[in-house]
Design a protein around this motif. Structure first.
Motif, PDB file in Angstrom:
ATOM      1  N   PHE A  49      48.451  -7.676  31.933  1.00  0.00           N
ATOM      2  CA  PHE A  49      47.044  -7.281  31.834  1.00  0.00           C
ATOM      3  C   PHE A  49      46.939  -6.098  30.894  1.00  0.00           C
ATOM      4  N   SER A  50      46.068  -6.226  29.909  1.00  0.00           N
ATOM      5  CA  SER A  50      45.840  -5.138  28.958  1.00  0.00           C
ATOM      6  C   SER A  50      44.373  -5.125  28.563  1.00  0.00           C
ATOM      7  N   SER A  51      43.726  -3.993  28.759  1.00  0.00           N
ATOM      8  CA  SER A  51      42.317  -3.856  28.413  1.00  0.00           C
ATOM      9  C   SER A  51      42.025  -2.415  28.044  1.00  0.00           C
ATOM     10  N   LYS A  52      41.151  -2.237  27.076  1.00  0.00           N
ATOM     11  CA  LYS A  52      40.717  -0.903  26.692  1.00  0.00           C
ATOM     12  C   LYS A  52      39.525  -0.424  27.495  1.00  0.00           C
ATOM     13  N   VAL A  53      38.855  -1.338  28.199  1.00  0.00           N
ATOM     14  CA  VAL A  53      37.603  -0.968  28.871  1.00  0.00           C
ATOM     15  C   VAL A  53      37.608  -1.252  30.365  1.00  0.00           C
ATOM     16  N   LEU A  54      38.570  -2.030  30.837  1.00  0.00           N
ATOM     17  CA  LEU A  54      38.654  -2.392  32.250  1.00  0.00           C
ATOM     18  C   LEU A  54      39.959  -1.906  32.850  1.00  0.00           C
ATOM     19  N   THR A  55      39.914  -1.599  34.153  1.00  0.00           N
ATOM     20  CA  THR A  55      41.111  -1.207  34.889  1.00  0.00           C
ATOM     21  C   THR A  55      41.387  -2.231  35.981  1.00  0.00           C
ATOM     22  N   LEU A  56      42.646  -2.664  36.097  1.00  0.00           N
ATOM     23  CA  LEU A  56      43.062  -3.544  37.190  1.00  0.00           C
ATOM     24  C   LEU A  56      43.572  -2.676  38.330  1.00  0.00           C
TER      25      LEU A  56
END
Length: 276
Positions: free
Chosen positions: A3-10
């Motif tokens: 999982f990789s996102s600049k705007v969301l956190t898992l």
């Protein structure tokens, strides 16, 4: 699973995972979450975090899934009130009297694709499996909204209708809204035929060249997130206050439910938001 996102956190990825928007997490008077397909007790094609009661899953499993997700993300199960989605654009204002509707009380309205409130003690719940969730927060008057924007809801400008209804009922100014769009099926994966694409070409006061892309096979790729972004900007929301998901549900079908990836054999995710 990567999982990789600049705007969301898992969050809580080792137990009952859920997503949050970094921009919305900065607002101290709301709680919000977007579920994944993981961490629940459902079985078969609904394995494991299915939050829809209307797809044939065991309702006891769905209820347990809600309770687990609520405990993980910090919502009161008894505060939930759900939409009743049919790809239209009706916006419902809910109060504490509506708690439980669509979750542990029967649905009392057949067509509800958006929910808004300015009352504490209520958690709004809407449903997804490729369609676009829209989050709205009035940072001045402390009101919130969630909307389900499939392609029909998008071309019906459901985002604009939420803004107008919040303005009408709560005195919301579009310039005070912080919004988030997605996670949803992204332009990389959302192929449609000409009759569907024509609905997007017809949208007035928008730049369709940025969200409708012709393909050599006669089909079109549609960017639902960008379409909804333009709709919100067109009705006065500050572009700097809008965050777009960078996670495609179809590309990340190991984490998120995707109707296209599963060919309809799936569970359903939910967006949650409450005033605290």
């Amino acid at each position: 699973m990567e999982f990789s996102s600049k705007v969301l956190t898992l969050n809580n990825s080792d137990s009952i995972p859920y997503l949050t928007y970094n921009s919305l997490s900065e607002i101290n008077f709301i709680n919000h979450a977007f579920s994944t397909r993981l961490g629940g007790v459902s079985t078969g094609e609904f394995d494991s975090m299915n939050l829809a009661f209307n797809r044939g899953d065991n309702p006891d499993n769905v209820t347990e899934n809600y309770k687990r997700l609520c405990k993980s993300a910090g919502f009161d199960y008894k505060s939930l009130v759900a939409s009743s989605q049919d790809h239209n654009t009706f916006v419902r204002s809910v109060t504490v009297e509506d708690k439980g509707v669509g979750i542990y009380k029967p649905r009392d309205i057949k067509s509800v694709d958006a929910l808004i409130t300015n009352e504490k003690g209520i958690t709004l719940v809407t449903y997804y499996a490729d369609c676009t969730p829209l989050f709205f927060v009035d940072t001045k008057n402390r009101a919130i909204g969630l909307a389900h924007a499939g392609w029909r809801g998008t071309v019906g400008r459901i985002g604009e209708k939420v803004v107008k209804k919040m303005s009408e009922l709560y005195g919301t100014k579009p310039s005070d809204i912080v919004a988030a769009i997605g996670p949803a099926i992204s332009v990389c994966c959302y192929e449609v035929d000409l009759p569907c694409a024509e609905n997007f070409f017809k949208l007035e006061n928008l730049d369709s060249s940025k969200f409708v892309f012709p393909m050599k096979n006669g089909k079109f790729m549609i960017d639902l997130l960008e379409t909804n972004r333009q709709i919100l900007v067109n009705c006065g929301v500050n572009p700097q206050n809008i965050t777009l998901s960078d996670i495609c549900t179809n590309c990340h079908s190991d984490l998120l439910w995707s109707h296209r990836a599963t060919k309809g054999h799936r569970g359903t995710m939910s967006a949650f938001m409450s005033l605290v």
